[in-house]
Design an enzyme around this catalytic site. Structure first.
Site, PDB file in Angstrom:
ATOM      1  N   HIS A 127      -0.759  -1.361  -7.584  1.00 20.01           N
ATOM      2  CA  HIS A 127      -1.990  -0.563  -7.510  1.00 20.01           C
ATOM      3  C   HIS A 127      -1.615   0.879  -7.873  1.00 20.01           C
ATOM      4  O   HIS A 127      -0.478   1.300  -7.640  1.00 20.01           O
ATOM      5  CB  HIS A 127      -2.484  -0.639  -6.062  1.00 20.01           C
ATOM      6  CG  HIS A 127      -3.810  -0.014  -5.788  1.00 20.01           C
ATOM      7  ND1 HIS A 127      -3.971   1.345  -5.633  1.00 20.01           N
ATOM      8  CD2 HIS A 127      -5.031  -0.548  -5.609  1.00 20.01           C
ATOM      9  CE1 HIS A 127      -5.242   1.610  -5.366  1.00 20.01           C
ATOM     10  NE2 HIS A 127      -5.912   0.474  -5.344  1.00 20.01           N
ATOM     11  N   ASP A 204       3.993  -2.013  -0.084  1.00 15.77           N
ATOM     12  CA  ASP A 204       2.564  -1.723  -0.062  1.00 15.77           C
ATOM     13  C   ASP A 204       1.893  -2.938   0.590  1.00 15.77           C
ATOM     14  O   ASP A 204       1.775  -3.998  -0.033  1.00 15.77           O
ATOM     15  CB  ASP A 204       2.069  -1.501  -1.499  1.00 15.77           C
ATOM     16  CG  ASP A 204       0.554  -1.358  -1.564  1.00 15.77           C
ATOM     17  OD1 ASP A 204      -0.122  -1.633  -0.555  1.00 15.77           O
ATOM     18  OD2 ASP A 204       0.046  -0.999  -2.646  1.00 15.77           O
ATOM     19  N   GLN A 207      -2.870  -5.208   1.039  1.00 20.57           N
ATOM     20  CA  GLN A 207      -3.517  -6.523   1.007  1.00 20.57           C
ATOM     21  C   GLN A 207      -2.829  -7.550   1.895  1.00 20.57           C
ATOM     22  O   GLN A 207      -3.466  -8.504   2.338  1.00 20.57           O
ATOM     23  CB  GLN A 207      -3.583  -7.051  -0.442  1.00 20.57           C
ATOM     24  CG  GLN A 207      -4.430  -6.204  -1.377  1.00 20.57           C
ATOM     25  CD  GLN A 207      -5.873  -6.028  -0.912  1.00 20.57           C
ATOM     26  OE1 GLN A 207      -6.414  -6.825  -0.148  1.00 20.57           O
ATOM     27  NE2 GLN A 207      -6.496  -4.947  -1.343  1.00 20.57           N
ATOM     28  N   LYS A 230      -9.343  -2.238   5.311  1.00 17.58           N
ATOM     29  CA  LYS A 230      -9.224  -3.549   4.653  1.00 17.58           C
ATOM     30  C   LYS A 230      -8.969  -4.659   5.659  1.00 17.58           C
ATOM     31  O   LYS A 230      -8.818  -5.821   5.297  1.00 17.58           O
ATOM     32  CB  LYS A 230      -8.093  -3.509   3.615  1.00 17.58           C
ATOM     33  CG  LYS A 230      -8.392  -2.563   2.442  1.00 17.58           C
ATOM     34  CD  LYS A 230      -7.342  -2.645   1.384  1.00 17.58           C
ATOM     35  CE  LYS A 230      -7.425  -1.523   0.370  1.00 17.58           C
ATOM     36  NZ  LYS A 230      -8.559  -1.649  -0.559  1.00 17.58           N
ATOM     37  N   CYS A 369      -8.019  -0.422  -9.997  1.00 18.56           N
ATOM     38  CA  CYS A 369      -6.884   0.497  -9.796  1.00 18.56           C
ATOM     39  C   CYS A 369      -5.561  -0.167 -10.152  1.00 18.56           C
ATOM     40  O   CYS A 369      -4.534   0.098  -9.501  1.00 18.56           O
ATOM     41  CB  CYS A 369      -6.838   1.038  -8.361  1.00 18.56           C
ATOM     42  SG  CYS A 369      -8.244   2.034  -7.945  1.00 18.56           S
TER      43      CYS A 369
HETATM   44  N1  PLP Z   1      -2.490  -0.952  -2.642  1.00 19.86           N
HETATM   45  C1  PLP Z   1      -3.202  -2.057  -2.846  1.00 19.86           C
HETATM   46  C2  PLP Z   1      -2.503  -3.324  -3.203  1.00 19.86           C
HETATM   47  C3  PLP Z   1      -4.581  -2.017  -2.726  1.00 19.86           C
HETATM   48  O1  PLP Z   1      -5.299  -3.121  -2.933  1.00 19.86           O
HETATM   49  C4  PLP Z   1      -5.205  -0.803  -2.379  1.00 19.86           C
HETATM   50  C5  PLP Z   1      -6.673  -0.713  -2.307  1.00 19.86           C
HETATM   51  O2  PLP Z   1      -7.376  -1.503  -2.869  1.00 19.86           O
HETATM   52  C6  PLP Z   1      -4.408   0.312  -2.148  1.00 19.86           C
HETATM   53  C7  PLP Z   1      -3.048   0.204  -2.284  1.00 19.86           C
HETATM   54  C8  PLP Z   1      -4.997   1.626  -1.757  1.00 19.86           C
HETATM   55  O3  PLP Z   1      -5.627   1.516  -0.517  1.00 19.86           O
HETATM   56  P1  PLP Z   1      -6.429   2.759   0.052  1.00 19.86           P
HETATM   57  O4  PLP Z   1      -7.470   3.084  -0.977  1.00 19.86           O
HETATM   58  O5  PLP Z   1      -7.002   2.267   1.329  1.00 19.86           O
HETATM   59  O6  PLP Z   1      -5.465   3.860   0.209  1.00 19.86           O
END
Ligand code: PLP
Length: 411
Positions: A127, A204, A207, A230, A369
């Site tokens: 992401h 990360d 998810q 999430k 993203c």
């Molecule tokens: N990493 C992953 C795999 C994501 O799916 C997301 C959000 O969709 C993020 C990071 C970023 O999350 P946040 O916008 O809550 O910081």
């Protein structure tokens, strides 16, 4: 059709929003939990009770409300720590979200430890939150970035990963579950190999933590980033788990109240962890909601949630693949979580999502993203359905019927 032992209809009653009609007579089918999950009433009520009954700032007050608020905030930290099996609650820093958690590591640990020529190893399925902080660092410090490739079937190429470890990266930072492919990466193996090569690891978990049982001690991960919103919690709060030894060695991220022990006009002594990284008034009500969310998920059980999502995803993939012109990207359902990103003929994903919305089916369209990942698959965008504990096969059926309608309209 029942897809697993747990009673999804009973779960749905916990989420008032799922009764919402998007327009008269058209019930919502919410298939966008990868973007943000819906909130059970217990989470909203916990935050409401905070504001109605014991709203106060934390840590500094002596009065009853301040003590109650402080206790609730620190209890939430304990609950989040227990949820990921952290050895100690002080290893959980409250941040705004996954993005801020990753940036915290990039601006503190990485700027303290990485210099010109050092290597950060990422993957092609990241992401943007796990790309841009490292690109900014690379530009500033002349740090090198390399990427573990993604195979045609949406997996990480572990052969190339092993080779890249030969370049002695200082940091290996990767997602435990792709928000587009759904791929669940072999985190235990990736982390073990990274440690053998002398690298620090960041996962990360945006998810993975909401959808799978995640145990930081079993993973032996150094840093884990995730977001409350999430995982049935509120927006505005997330967490960074870090091993105590690392967190204690890192400089503060932001300066201000609460992150200090003592302050003089020209100097300060930082507070102990976790407070060292929580400058200013934090998201107190949101922490209370986060605590209620992990209580809720833990009561149901992450293994149960994972199995339910697996059943729904298996069904969704079978049904999507029946449709001529649909291409789902990512691995088979046994290697992925509850995400189905697809293209449909030459129809733009935004058109697909817009038409699905007229049938009450909420999916997301775009690059989610993860623009480089889409480029890798030779596409600019996908439509993405994603599933959580409250989704049903009937909702999948409604999506499939609506996709057929899209095809008819564009025929
Ligand atoms: N990493 C992953 C795999 C994501 O799916 C997301 C959000 O969709 C993020 C990071 C970023 O999350 P946040 O916008 O809550 O910081």
């Amino acid at each position: 059709m029942a897809v697993s032992a747990f009673d999804v209809q009973r779960i749905r009653t916990d989420f008032p929003i799922l009764n919402r009609e998007v327009r008269p007579g058209i019930l919502l089918a919410y298939l966008d939990s990868t973007a943000t999950a819906q909130k059970p009433a217990v989470v909203v009520e916990a935050m409401d009770a905070f504001y109605q009954k014991y709203n106060a700032n934390i840590h500094r007050g002596i009065h009853t409300l301040a003590e109650e608020a402080t206790t609730a905030y620190e209890d939430a930290r304990q609950k989040v720590a227990a949820f990921i099996n952290a050895a100690n609650a002080a290893e959980v820093i409250f941040t705004r979200n996954t993005t801020e958690s990753i940036n915290l590591v990039a601006y503190t640990w990485a700027r303290q430890n990485l210099n010109s020529g050092d290597l950060v190893l990422l993957t092609e399925m990241e992401h943007h939150s796990n790309l841009i902080p490292w690109q900014i660092l690379a530009a500033e410090r002349d740090v090198r970035l390399e990427f573990v490739p993604v195979t045609e079937d949406g997996l990480l190429d572990l052969g190339v990963y092993r080779q890249l470890l030969g370049l002695s990266p200082k940091l290996v930072s990767f997602t435990q579950m792709s928000n587009v492919l759904g791929t669940v990466t072999p985190a235990v193996e990736i982390i073990r190999l990274a440690h053998d090569a002398g690298a620090v690891t960041l996962v990360d978990g945006a998810q993975s933590v909401p959808h799978l049982p995640v145990d930081v001690q079993a993973l032996d991960v150094d840093f884990l980033a995730f977001s409350a919103h999430k995982m049935c919690g509120p927006t505005g709060i997330g967490a960074l788990y870090g091993k105590r030894r690392l967190l204690e060695s890192m400089p503060p991220f932001m300066g201000g109240g609460d992150m200090i022990k003592t302050v003089h006009l020209r100097s300060f002594v930082p507070n102990a962890i976790p407070h060292k990284f929580e400058a200013g008034t934090p998201a107190i009500a949101q922490a209370v909601g986060f605590g209620a969310a992990v209580d809720y998920l833990a009561r149901i059980g992450m293994q149960t949630i994972k199995e339910h999502e697996h059943a729904i995803t298996t069904y969704a993939l079978e049904r999507l693949e029946e449709i001529p012109g649909v291409r789902v990207i990512g691995p088979s359902c046994d290697l992925k979580g509850g995400v189905a990103a697809f293209t449909l003929d030459e129809i733009h994903p935004h058109d697909v999502a817009q038409i699905l919305d007229t049938y009450g089916v909420a999916v997301r369209a775009g690059h989610h993203c993860a623009q480089p990942l889409h480029e890798k698959f030779g596409i600019t965008a996908t439509s993405r359905a994603s599933f959580y504990l409250y989704n049903t096969t009937e909702e999948v059926d409604r999506m499939i019927d609506a996709v057929y309608k899209v095809k008819e309209m564009f025929a």
